[in-house]
Design an enzyme around this catalytic site. Structure first.
Site, PDB file in Angstrom:
ATOM      1  N   THR A  18       1.005  -1.262  -0.099  1.00 48.19           N
ATOM      2  CA  THR A  18       0.098   0.133  -0.064  1.00 48.19           C
ATOM      3  C   THR A  18       0.845   1.330   0.020  1.00 48.19           C
ATOM      4  OG1 THR A  18      -1.593  -1.209   1.420  1.00 48.19           O
ATOM      5  CG2 THR A  18      -1.803   1.077   1.106  1.00 48.19           C
ATOM      6  N   SER A 118       6.482   3.882   8.598  1.00 52.69           N
ATOM      7  CA  SER A 118       5.231   4.820   8.804  1.00 52.69           C
ATOM      8  C   SER A 118       4.818   4.220  10.380  1.00 52.69           C
ATOM      9  CB  SER A 118       4.302   4.587   8.074  1.00 52.69           C
ATOM     10  OG  SER A 118       3.099   5.281   8.198  1.00 52.69           O
ATOM     11  N   HIS A 119       3.772   3.744  10.450  1.00 48.80           N
ATOM     12  CA  HIS A 119       3.181   3.570  11.811  1.00 48.80           C
ATOM     13  C   HIS A 119       3.600   2.469  12.575  1.00 48.80           C
ATOM     14  CE1 HIS A 119       0.618   1.738   8.819  1.00 48.80           C
ATOM     15  NE2 HIS A 119       0.215   0.944   9.735  1.00 48.80           N
ATOM     16  N   LYS A 131      10.152   4.094   0.220  1.00 49.79           N
ATOM     17  CA  LYS A 131       8.883   4.547  -0.491  1.00 49.79           C
ATOM     18  C   LYS A 131       9.659   5.534  -1.730  1.00 49.79           C
ATOM     19  CE  LYS A 131       6.840   6.577   2.829  1.00 49.79           C
ATOM     20  NZ  LYS A 131       5.415   7.095   3.551  1.00 49.79           N
ATOM     21  N   ASP A 282       2.138  10.060  13.344  1.00 52.26           N
ATOM     22  CA  ASP A 282       2.690   8.665  13.223  1.00 52.26           C
ATOM     23  C   ASP A 282       4.460   8.729  12.831  1.00 52.26           C
ATOM     24  OD1 ASP A 282       2.729   9.378  10.488  1.00 52.26           O
ATOM     25  OD2 ASP A 282       2.359   7.573  10.004  1.00 52.26           O
ATOM     26  N   ASP A 284       6.190   8.285  10.439  1.00 52.62           N
ATOM     27  CA  ASP A 284       6.784   9.480   9.385  1.00 52.62           C
ATOM     28  C   ASP A 284       5.897  10.635   8.933  1.00 52.62           C
ATOM     29  OD1 ASP A 284       4.546   8.022   8.340  1.00 52.62           O
ATOM     30  OD2 ASP A 284       5.260   8.119   6.257  1.00 52.62           O
ATOM     31  N   ASP A 286       2.879  11.425   8.546  1.00 50.47           N
ATOM     32  CA  ASP A 286       1.670  11.753   7.604  1.00 50.47           C
ATOM     33  C   ASP A 286       0.357  11.274   8.062  1.00 50.47           C
ATOM     34  OD1 ASP A 286       2.121   9.183   7.367  1.00 50.47           O
ATOM     35  OD2 ASP A 286       2.318   8.880   5.157  1.00 50.47           O
ATOM     36  N   ARG A 287       0.418  10.713   9.336  1.00 47.89           N
ATOM     37  CA  ARG A 287      -1.135  10.530   9.943  1.00 47.89           C
ATOM     38  C   ARG A 287      -1.194  11.410  11.049  1.00 47.89           C
ATOM     39  NH1 ARG A 287      -2.566   4.167  10.177  1.00 47.89           N
ATOM     40  NH2 ARG A 287      -1.606   3.580   8.410  1.00 47.89           N
ATOM     41  N   THR A 354      -8.063   2.093  -0.917  1.00 54.61           N
ATOM     42  CA  THR A 354      -6.946   2.334   0.125  1.00 54.61           C
ATOM     43  C   THR A 354      -5.515   2.670  -0.364  1.00 54.61           C
ATOM     44  OG1 THR A 354      -8.162   0.893   1.530  1.00 54.61           O
ATOM     45  CG2 THR A 354      -5.948   1.431   2.083  1.00 54.61           C
ATOM     46  N   GLU A 373      -8.304   9.314   4.678  1.00 49.86           N
ATOM     47  CA  GLU A 373      -8.602   7.926   4.896  1.00 49.86           C
ATOM     48  C   GLU A 373      -9.043   7.677   6.196  1.00 49.86           C
ATOM     49  OE1 GLU A 373      -5.986   5.122   2.259  1.00 49.86           O
ATOM     50  OE2 GLU A 373      -4.579   6.723   2.980  1.00 49.86           O
ATOM     51  N   GLU A 374     -10.006   6.592   6.544  1.00 51.06           N
ATOM     52  CA  GLU A 374     -10.153   6.116   8.068  1.00 51.06           C
ATOM     53  C   GLU A 374      -8.770   5.984   8.850  1.00 51.06           C
ATOM     54  OE1 GLU A 374      -9.489   3.021   9.096  1.00 51.06           O
ATOM     55  OE2 GLU A 374      -8.299   2.712   7.303  1.00 51.06           O
ATOM     56  N   SER A 375      -7.811   5.745   8.066  1.00 54.85           N
ATOM     57  CA  SER A 375      -6.522   5.235   9.000  1.00 54.85           C
ATOM     58  C   SER A 375      -5.747   6.494   9.324  1.00 54.85           C
ATOM     59  CB  SER A 375      -5.532   4.483   8.001  1.00 54.85           C
ATOM     60  OG  SER A 375      -5.496   5.160   6.856  1.00 54.85           O
ATOM     61  N   LYS A 386      -0.581  12.816   2.661  1.00 54.13           N
ATOM     62  CA  LYS A 386      -1.309  13.103   3.725  1.00 54.13           C
ATOM     63  C   LYS A 386      -0.329  13.704   4.705  1.00 54.13           C
ATOM     64  CE  LYS A 386      -1.219   8.186   5.826  1.00 54.13           C
ATOM     65  NZ  LYS A 386      -0.913   7.170   4.705  1.00 54.13           N
TER      66      LYS A 386
HETATM   67  C1  VG1 Z   1      -2.711   1.225   5.704  1.00 53.91           C
HETATM   68  C2  VG1 Z   1      -3.886   2.053   5.755  1.00 53.91           C
HETATM   69  C3  VG1 Z   1      -3.857   2.882   4.658  1.00 53.91           C
HETATM   70  C4  VG1 Z   1      -2.899   3.820   4.775  1.00 53.91           C
HETATM   71  C5  VG1 Z   1      -1.529   2.913   4.453  1.00 53.91           C
HETATM   72  C6  VG1 Z   1      -0.268   3.986   4.564  1.00 53.91           C
HETATM   73  O1  VG1 Z   1      -2.803   0.524   4.429  1.00 53.91           O
HETATM   74  O2  VG1 Z   1      -5.148   1.289   5.906  1.00 53.91           O
HETATM   75  O3  VG1 Z   1      -4.900   3.737   4.316  1.00 53.91           O
HETATM   76  O4  VG1 Z   1      -2.526   4.481   3.239  1.00 53.91           O
HETATM   77  O5  VG1 Z   1      -1.357   2.097   5.667  1.00 53.91           O
HETATM   78  O6  VG1 Z   1      -0.313   4.591   5.650  1.00 53.91           O
HETATM   79  P1  VG1 Z   1      -3.158  -1.224   4.925  1.00 53.91           P
HETATM   80  O7  VG1 Z   1      -2.865  -1.780   3.328  1.00 53.91           O
HETATM   81  O8  VG1 Z   1      -2.378  -1.818   5.738  1.00 53.91           O
HETATM   82  O9  VG1 Z   1      -4.525  -1.304   5.096  1.00 53.91           O
HETATM   83  V1  VG1 Z   1       1.467   4.973   6.281  1.00 53.91           V
HETATM   84  O10 VG1 Z   1       1.105   6.333   7.570  1.00 53.91           O
HETATM   85  O11 VG1 Z   1       1.841   3.641   6.719  1.00 53.91           O
HETATM   86  O12 VG1 Z   1       2.390   5.496   4.863  1.00 53.91           O
HETATM   87 CO    CO Z   2       2.632   7.224   7.837  1.00 52.81          CO
END
Ligand code: VG1
Ligand code: CO
Length: 553
Positions: A18, A118-119, A131, A282, A284, A286-287, A354, A373-375, A386
């Site tokens: 993703t 990321s998270h 990335k 988070d 990096d 972006d959240r 997503t 996004e919901e995340s 983001k």
């Molecule tokens: C998750 C979230 C998605 C987000 C992605 C990257 O992906 O659901 O909404 O864009 O993480 O976020 P997945 O495929 O695990 O559901 V981050 O802050 O990791 O760059």
């Molecule tokens: Co992130």
């Protein structure tokens, strides 16, 4: 400078998910692993985007997690050996994801590389990630990530040069062979952009009036951004940003800004001496999670889907959006709260798969200016990622203009538009075979599901979400199973593309409650019957052996 072609055998697991290539640190530490992926990227670009990195400017930085410092140096050497003309590297190897996006755009760079998982947890036993972002500042679209993956399966050598590590702690330009390496302030361009978007005078007045913010950087990359923007430029009290020094192991925290992993922040906002507003971001940056002072309806953590809807409804209060929004977008599993706002504004609302990469074309084409996004991801056309700190500033700007507590803004939004109760149930680290069996089973049953009842709910429609990009026509199939119920509820099932252990099943639950009389109920309570129905429908317990989710957010 001698360029050295070093043989490497292809790794067969380098398909970006993703959001980039994300694996355990131990996987990335295999000799040649980073090099094979980065060379695959460099090799794939000429065909995938019509030009390679030779002679170009690239941006490079990461979230500071364990292994960031090593990989930065590896990529610097490889960039020089691959003919990059100029490399902009964040001081200390640090750049948040949104800052990379802003810097690519500001400096008209060819692209950028972000080192982050990321998270996901960090440290030697945690996760690492790489990335790639393209010239518009956004994540590489699937066409490119698939080309990189294809190349990675055939790669036989990478290009590097023998050179000592470059010092990255002082600003300024150095050279590696013919390549200029500019060590840049990670915050400067980003902070300047924020000043163009929000009403900083008004925000300064807000803090001068005694407004108290608590921003939890979770020992990840946003600490320096928060200190500079909230404390230095806006006058929030010193210490408003906590956990503000990026640490390789995130100080043992799991930098995922949700009520579970940022429980301290939730507790602080519920205390008698609570600050006026809380926020976290988070690994990096972006959240974002935003938290209203807990006080009756609308208090506590503001759900990301609600936050997106509320930002859309209040966007005209922000200088950047004073002329309104052309349209908005949300990822498919994000609740439909923003759809109702778009409807009342008379603007388009797009539903995308997503992952942030799917918003890029809509933003570039000017079809949308706000998306989420919901995340816990929200952002706009100011960059192509983001943006956590941006979302917090957006909320602060709304609070400054409206002069009401955040909880009152949430409650009145629900009263006007109705409340979309929302929760996500994650079943982590389940066996991949079982996860695939569950999703495949749902897919097979799709034609027979409409009309069937589970508990209190009757299925009115269902599909396996497929998306055709309205701008370039590219198609993405099998993006998650959507099940609509006649009772104004919905369940969505999909497998995570960012996990690094087995498979993670995500079940997204939502139910629309138009009547304010029902809005005080906690989401878990309001959604319990739907959760049971969704679990029964997919036979989650039977297939995965799990009778409860591992994470509920
Ligand atoms: C998750 C979230 C998605 C987000 C992605 C990257 O992906 O659901 O909404 O864009 O993480 O976020 P997945 O495929 O695990 O559901 V981050 O802050 O990791 O760059
Ligand atoms: Co992130």
């Amino acid at each position: 400078m001698d360029v050295r072609e070093t043989p490497v055998s292809a790794f067969l697991d380098q398909r970006p998910g993703t959001s980039g290539l994300r694996k355990k640190v131990a996987v990335f530490r295999q000799p040649g692993y980073v090099e094979a992926f980065v060379q695959s990227l460099f090799d794939a670009l000429p065909e995938a985007v019509g030009g390679g990195v030779a002679g170009q400017t690239l941006v490079l930085g990461g979230d500071g997690r364990f292994f960031n410092d090593r990989v930065i140096q590896t990529i610097i050497r490889m960039a020089a050996a691959n003919g990059v003309a100029r490399l902009l590297v964040g001081r200390g190897g640090l750049l948040s994801t949104p800052a990379v996006s802003a810097i690519i755009r500001e400096h008209q760079a060819f692209g950028g590389i972000v080192l982050s998982a990321s998270h996901n947890p960090g440290g030697p036993d945690g996760d690492f990630g790489i990335k790639y972002n393209v010239a518009n500042g956004g994540p590489a679209p699937e066409k490119i990530t698939e080309a990189v993956f294809a190349r990675s399966k055939a790669i036989a050598a990478y290009r590097t040069t023998d050179a000592a590590d470059l010092p990255l702690d002082t600003l300024g330009a150095t050279r590696l062979g013919a390549m200029e390496v500019a060590v840049i302030d990670p915050v400067a361009d980003y902070a300047a952009l924020m000043e163009r978007i929000f009403d900083f005078d008004r925000l300064r007045d807000l803090f001068r009036g005694g407004f108290r913010l608590r921003f939890d950087a979770m020992n990840a990359v946003t600490g320096p951004y928060a200190r500079e923007i909230f404390e230095r430029r806006l006058g929030a009290s010193a210490g408003a940003a906590i956990n503000a020094v990026p640490l390789p192991d995130f100080g043992g925290l799991h930098p995922d800004p949700n009520p579970l992993h940022a429980a301290d922040l939730i507790a602080a906002l519920a205390a008698p001496d609570a600050p006026d507003f809380g926020a976290a971001s988070d690994g990096d940056g972006d959240r974002n999670m935003v938290v209203a002072r807990a006080a009756g309806i609308g208090g506590g953590a503001i759900g990301p889907s609600d936050s997106l809807a509320i930002l859309a409804a209040n966007a005209h209060l922000i200088p950047w959006f004073k002329d309104g929004l052309p349209g908005v977008a949300r990822s498919m599993p994000t609740s439909r709260a923003v759809d109702r706002v778009a409807k009342s504004l008379g603007i388009d609302c797009f539903e995308t798969p997503t992952g942030w990469k799917f918003f890029g074309n809509l933003l570039d084409a000017g079809r949308i200016a706000l998306c989420g996004e919901e995340s816990a991801g929200t952002s706009s056309n100011h960059i192509r990622e983001k943006d956590g700190v941006w979302a917090v500033l957006f909320w602060l700007n709304i609070l400054a203009v409206r002069g009401e507590p955040a909880s009152a803004i949430v409650a009145s939004h629900w009263a006007r538009y109705g409340r979309d109760f929302y929760l996500r149930h994650d079943y982590e680290a389940i066996e991949t075979e079982r996860a695939n069996r569950l999703i495949d089973g749902l897919r097979r049953r799709l034609p027979d599901l409409p009309g069937q009842r589970f508990g209190d709910f009757e299925i009115s429609a269902c599909d396996d979400f497929a998306y055709t990009d309205p701008v370039d026509g590219s198609a993405s199939a099998r993006q998650g199973v959507r099940v609509d119920f006649a009772e104004g509820a919905r369940a969505v099932y999909r497998l995570s593309g960012t996990g690094t252990e087995g498979a993670t099943l995500r079940v997204y639950l939502e139910r629309f409650a138009p009547d304010p009389a029902g809005h005080a109920v906690p989401a878990a309570e309001a959604l319990a019957p739907l959760a049971a129905a969704a679990a029964a429908l997919a036979d989650i317990a039977g297939i995965t052996g799990r009778d409860a989710p591992s994470v509920v957010v």
